[in-house]
Design a protein around this motif. Sequence first.
Motif, short mmCIF file in Angstrom:
data_model
loop_
_atom_site.label_atom_id
_atom_site.label_comp_id
_atom_site.label_asym_id
_atom_site.label_seq_id
_atom_site.Cartn_x
_atom_site.Cartn_y
_atom_site.Cartn_z
N GLY A 105 23.03 59.53 31.39
CA GLY A 105 23.60 60.66 30.52
C GLY A 105 24.19 60.25 29.39
N GLU A 106 24.27 58.15 30.09
CA GLU A 106 25.21 57.46 28.84
C GLU A 106 24.88 56.84 28.37
OE1 GLU A 106 28.15 55.32 31.43
OE2 GLU A 106 28.46 57.55 32.56
N ALA A 107 22.71 56.73 28.79
CA ALA A 107 22.29 55.01 27.94
C ALA A 107 20.91 55.79 27.03
CB ALA A 107 21.32 54.90 29.10
N GLU A 108 20.67 55.16 26.37
CA GLU A 108 19.54 55.58 24.90
C GLU A 108 18.15 55.44 25.70
OE1 GLU A 108 17.69 53.19 21.19
OE2 GLU A 108 18.97 52.20 22.55
N LEU A 109 17.29 54.57 26.71
CA LEU A 109 17.11 54.55 27.00
C LEU A 109 17.45 54.01 29.26
CD1 LEU A 109 13.45 54.69 26.79
CD2 LEU A 109 13.93 52.23 26.64
N LEU A 110 16.64 54.61 30.10
CA LEU A 110 16.62 54.10 32.05
C LEU A 110 15.57 53.53 31.81
CD1 LEU A 110 18.03 53.56 33.79
CD2 LEU A 110 17.46 55.90 34.67
N VAL A 111 15.50 52.22 32.86
CA VAL A 111 14.52 50.56 32.34
C VAL A 111 14.08 51.25 34.13
CG1 VAL A 111 12.61 49.63 31.70
CG2 VAL A 111 14.48 50.60 30.02
N LEU A 112 13.43 51.67 34.82
CA LEU A 112 12.89 51.21 36.48
C LEU A 112 12.01 50.05 36.61
CD1 LEU A 112 13.91 54.94 38.20
CD2 LEU A 112 15.82 52.47 37.46
N GLY A 113 11.44 49.35 37.58
CA GLY A 113 10.51 48.90 37.93
C GLY A 113 9.51 50.06 38.62
N SER A 114 7.56 49.28 38.63
CA SER A 114 7.09 50.53 39.42
C SER A 114 6.43 49.16 40.46
CB SER A 114 6.31 50.84 38.90
OG SER A 114 6.70 52.59 38.87
N ARG A 115 6.17 49.82 41.90
CA ARG A 115 5.39 48.97 42.27
C ARG A 115 3.48 49.03 42.47
NH1 ARG A 115 7.52 49.94 48.19
NH2 ARG A 115 8.76 50.90 47.44
N GLY A 116 3.18 48.03 41.73
CA GLY A 116 1.02 48.34 41.86
C GLY A 116 0.84 47.93 42.96
N LEU A 117 0.29 49.37 43.07
CA LEU A 117 -1.16 49.00 44.42
C LEU A 117 -2.22 48.50 44.44
CD1 LEU A 117 0.53 52.33 46.64
CD2 LEU A 117 0.82 49.43 46.70
N GLY A 118 -2.34 48.29 43.46
CA GLY A 118 -3.99 47.39 42.59
C GLY A 118 -5.19 48.91 41.97
N ALA A 119 -6.44 48.63 42.01
CA ALA A 119 -7.07 49.11 41.17
C ALA A 119 -7.62 50.93 41.67
CB ALA A 119 -8.26 48.52 41.12
N VAL A 120 -7.16 50.82 42.92
CA VAL A 120 -7.35 52.12 44.10
C VAL A 120 -6.13 52.72 43.39
CG1 VAL A 120 -8.32 53.06 45.40
CG2 VAL A 120 -9.58 51.02 44.75
N HIS A 121 -5.19 52.61 43.86
CA HIS A 121 -4.29 52.81 44.58
C HIS A 121 -3.13 53.02 42.83
CE1 HIS A 121 -4.87 53.64 48.46
NE2 HIS A 121 -5.71 52.14 48.90
N GLY A 122 -3.35 52.57 42.54
CA GLY A 122 -2.72 52.37 40.83
C GLY A 122 -0.89 52.34 41.56
N PHE A 123 0.11 52.82 40.54
CA PHE A 123 1.44 52.35 40.97
C PHE A 123 1.79 53.62 42.35
CE2 PHE A 123 3.50 51.67 36.58
CZ PHE A 123 2.91 49.79 36.51
N LEU A 124 3.37 52.40 42.55
CA LEU A 124 4.00 52.91 43.71
C LEU A 124 5.04 53.54 42.96
CD1 LEU A 124 4.48 54.16 47.08
CD2 LEU A 124 5.74 52.16 47.56
N VAL A 125 5.28 55.44 42.63
CA VAL A 125 6.57 55.23 42.52
C VAL A 125 7.80 56.08 43.19
CG1 VAL A 125 7.61 56.95 40.59
CG2 VAL A 125 5.83 56.10 40.13
N GLY A 126 8.52 55.26 43.94
CA GLY A 126 9.01 55.44 44.63
C GLY A 126 9.73 56.73 45.31
N SER A 127 10.83 56.63 46.41
CA SER A 127 12.26 57.63 46.93
C SER A 127 13.10 57.73 45.85
CB SER A 127 12.56 57.09 48.02
OG SER A 127 12.72 56.05 47.70
N VAL A 128 13.46 56.54 45.06
CA VAL A 128 14.34 56.03 43.87
C VAL A 128 13.83 56.80 42.90
CG1 VAL A 128 15.89 54.76 42.62
CG2 VAL A 128 15.80 54.55 45.61
N ALA A 129 12.70 56.00 42.56
CA ALA A 129 12.24 56.07 41.02
C ALA A 129 12.01 57.68 40.36
CB ALA A 129 10.87 55.41 40.73
N LEU A 130 11.54 58.63 41.24
CA LEU A 130 10.45 59.67 41.18
C LEU A 130 11.48 60.90 41.70
CD1 LEU A 130 7.73 61.27 41.17
CD2 LEU A 130 7.90 61.76 44.09
N PRO A 131 12.57 61.05 41.76
CA PRO A 131 13.51 61.82 41.70
C PRO A 131 14.62 61.07 40.46
CG PRO A 131 14.54 60.28 43.48
CD PRO A 131 12.90 60.26 43.65
#
Length: 310
Positions: A105-131
């Motif tokens: 609510g105070e930021a212009e932009l919020l930035v988080l990292g995402s873990r890549g799982l390779g060509a098949v699985h793609g990103f892992l968007v975890g328990s913090v990033a998803l909510p």
Amino acid sequence: MGPSFTVGLDGSPESTAAARWAAGTAQRWESALRLVAVRTGPAGAAPGREPEARAEAAPEPGGQAEASDVLPTVAAQLRAEHPAVPISTSALEGAAAGVLTQLSGEAELLVLGSRGLGAVHGFLVGSVALPVVAHTRCPLVLVRDSSRTDERAARGTAEPAERVSAHPAPGVVVGFDVREPAAEPLEFAFAAARRWGAPLTVLHGWEPPPVYGARPLPLAATALEDVLGERATLLKQAVEPWAERYPEVAVDARAVLEQPAVLLTRAAAEARLLVVGRRTRAARLGTHIGPVTHGVMHHASAPVAVVPHP
């Protein structure tokens, strides 16, 4: 300097990559940067609770102390690499998802990292990033560690952008739904393209069901062309006012007969940024973000900006 970018650090290579992306972008966009490490308190914190400053204490074993331990190191590196960017740090206490949502609510932009799982699985968007994605109040960017993308390319497993290619120069790609048009993602994408001096590709993807219309009959090829033509017209009408507002941005708007998440992931393979929307909901529980946004979050190799809209 304008409002700050806020980056959530958790001690992972992905969050460090996100901080580097944010610092470089903040320099170009003339914004400040805030690096935040969140430590889980004794009883945690519910989303929306005011975060409390962490008192100085001896580091504890385990993952909780890693983010705060790496905070000064990352900040020093980024200050050396981007001396023109004002960089501040905060070590806060609470539930990470709740604290980051509160800070959005105070930021212009919020930035988080995402873990890549390779060509098949793609990103892992975890328990913090998803909510956080589901409830953030400002645009949020998920950044993948580029070294993982380079590894995929070296193995020959990165997907080629065959059907829809972006502009030769790294540009911005934004998905747009003509059936439920939202101005916020378009505005963010045009503004980002202008700040970077990059071209913009606006895409509407559509994959018809096996049967279409009031009567359960297969959709003929001519009917497909008609529907796609109608959607292309609606897309052009939606983009025109923004193109007039941002005349310096080279824009290419296309309606394509392809599943939207697949289309956007493919088109943004070499993009600076992929922009999608996320409808805001009254309920504070759950992580309902829509199938297209969910798909690109998990599979796009480019940074993904999720822009909330009514």
